[in-house]
Design a protein around this motif. Structure first.
Motif, short mmCIF file in Angstrom:
data_model
loop_
_atom_site.label_atom_id
_atom_site.label_comp_id
_atom_site.label_asym_id
_atom_site.label_seq_id
_atom_site.Cartn_x
_atom_site.Cartn_y
_atom_site.Cartn_z
N ALA A 73 0.83 -1.21 0.00
CA ALA A 73 0.00 0.00 0.00
C ALA A 73 0.86 1.26 0.00
N GLN A 74 0.41 2.25 -0.74
CA GLN A 74 1.14 3.51 -0.82
C GLN A 74 0.56 4.51 0.18
N ARG A 75 0.53 4.12 1.44
CA ARG A 75 -0.04 4.98 2.47
C ARG A 75 0.92 5.05 3.64
N ARG A 76 0.89 6.18 4.36
CA ARG A 76 1.75 6.35 5.54
C ARG A 76 0.99 7.15 6.59
N ALA A 77 0.99 6.67 7.84
CA ALA A 77 0.34 7.39 8.93
C ALA A 77 1.13 8.65 9.26
N THR A 78 0.45 9.78 9.30
CA THR A 78 1.12 11.06 9.56
C THR A 78 0.62 11.75 10.82
N GLY A 79 -0.43 11.22 11.44
CA GLY A 79 -0.96 11.85 12.63
C GLY A 79 -2.16 11.10 13.16
N VAL A 80 -2.83 11.69 14.14
CA VAL A 80 -3.98 11.05 14.78
C VAL A 80 -5.06 12.11 15.02
N ARG A 81 -6.29 11.75 14.76
CA ARG A 81 -7.43 12.61 15.12
C ARG A 81 -7.93 12.20 16.50
N LEU A 82 -8.09 13.18 17.38
CA LEU A 82 -8.40 12.93 18.79
C LEU A 82 -9.69 13.60 19.21
N LEU A 83 -10.30 13.05 20.24
CA LEU A 83 -11.38 13.72 20.96
C LEU A 83 -10.82 14.11 22.32
N LYS A 84 -10.62 15.41 22.53
CA LYS A 84 -9.99 15.91 23.75
C LYS A 84 -10.81 17.08 24.28
#
Length: 398
Positions: free
Chosen positions: A249-260
């Protein structure tokens, strides 16, 4: 949406692995590290008192209180599946038993990966596993061939013995399970009192070991009561593709969406996103982010980012078959607890001397044996407890 925050490393989950990773990565002052925990702080009284597992397991304050699907092999029953919901993760609510895998376990990992560093090692062979365990350890008996001192993980002998457990150990010897000095030497065959992760009669979680001593580092940020909602991903390009060589896969994790604090927050990772949310939390976060079996994701209307059939599969855990005996002529936790005078004595003994039943892990004595003599290493384990109750979170039997 709040403004985007940037860090070098974003670690999801402040359990055993997350606390260690935050410690090691933030040791470099050039690294900005964010540690995210969906649960709360670990400053509750019953987390620190060893016998507090009776109050932390199956308590939504400290446990996610998951349950398994009804299992035909268990007469259709659903079982409580404890997972820590607090800083320190399961190490803040678990049995405190200090138990390494056996050498044969790591041999299998080395075979599966082709990497000899997973081998047990020691003076007689290659591998790094035993060396790393010794570096992490602060062992009550001092450094020797099997143990180290000066590390963050404190290991102590239990502070209470029970005559009924000594009698059980003697009975085990009569059927061929010999007493041994300790487990954790690579072959656990035999019976012994478990060593525990405690310091002077208090639970010593991985947060105590790795996180709290470095919590004031200016380059370390810790979010509690913060839920990771999904991973943020970009297309991989150029050299980044090599880092993702485990998949096409041509994908890379770059961050996270949070509930804060009731708001949606995006955090970016300049270097890495690290998932250490446990055997349930990490694959769940991957799946809701579109990383997992395409059929399952489509069934739940999750857009498929990468079809990864293995995500969320093959979970194995130790199923405990509990047998409870009514006894006469010996003291147990049940007999002490049913009388308010002896209960007060237990509390006073703990407050004054940090000893007695309140320092006790749920399992005090253990034993290992082979179900078949032809096996290379033991595959059966006993946890012997001088107490009985219907299940954790419920009162002791009278």
């Amino acid at each position: 949406m709040s403004p985007v925050a940037e860090f070098d490393y974003v670690i999801v989950g402040a359990g055993s692995a997350g606390c260690l990773l935050a410690n090691r990565l933030s040791a470099n002052p050039d690294h900005r590290v964010l540690l995210i925990e969906a649960g709360g702080k670990d400053n509750w009284f019953w987390i620190k008192v060893p016998v507090g597992y009776l109050y932390t397991i199956a308590n939504p304050r400290t446990d996610w209180c998951f349950t398994t699907e009804a299992d035909p092999g268990l007469a259709g029953r659903s079982i409580h599946y404890a997972r820590g919901r607090v800083i320190g993760g399961c190490s803040s609510i678990n049995a405190m038993i200090h138990m390494r895998g056996q050498a044969s376990d790591y041999d299998l990992w080395a075979q599966a990966t082709g990497d000899e560093r997973w081998l047990w090692g020691g003076p007689d062979g290659p591998g790094e596993t035993l060396t790393i365990y010794k570096e992490l350890e602060d062992y009550f008996g001092g450094a020797d061939e099997w143990h180290g001192v000066g590390g963050e993980i404190r290991v102590e002998r239990p502070r209470v013995r029970w005559k009924i457990l000594d009698a059980w150990q003697a009975a085990a010897a009569q059927v061929g399970i010999a007493p041994i000095d300790e487990f954790n030497r690579g072959d656990n065959a035999g019976s012994a009192y478990f060593h525990v992760n405690q310091r002077r009669g208090r639970r010593w979680s991985m947060a105590d070991a790795f996180l709290h001593p470095i919590a004031r580092r200016p380059n370390l940020t810790v979010y509690t009561q913060t839920q990771a909602l999904r991973l943020l991903m970009d297309d991989q390009v150029g050299a980044d593709q090599r880092r993702g060589a485990w998949t096409t896969a041509q994908r890379r994790a770059t961050g996270v969406r949070l509930l804060k604090d009731g708001e949606i927050v995006d955090v970016q990772a300049r270097r890495e996103v690290i998932l250490s949310a446990g055997a349930i939390g990490s694959p769940h976060l991957m799946q809701v982010s579109g990383l997992g079996p395409a059929g399952l994701l489509t069934e739940h209307h999750v857009p498929v980012a990468v079809d990864l059939p293995g995500v969320g599969e093959n979970l194995q855990d130790h199923l405990q078959l509990r047998t409870v005996y009514r006894i006469r002529g010996a003291q147990t936790v049940n007999t002490l607890y049913r009388n308010w005078i002896t209960r007060a004595g237990m509390g006073l003994q703990y407050l004054l001397m940090r000893s007695g039943p309140m320092t006790m892990p749920p399992s005090t004595l253990g034993a290992f044996a082979k179900s078949n003599p032809a096996l290379a290493s033991p595959d059966l384990e006993w946890h012997v407890q001088p107490l009985s109750l219907p299940k954790f979170g419920e009162p002791l039997h009278r």
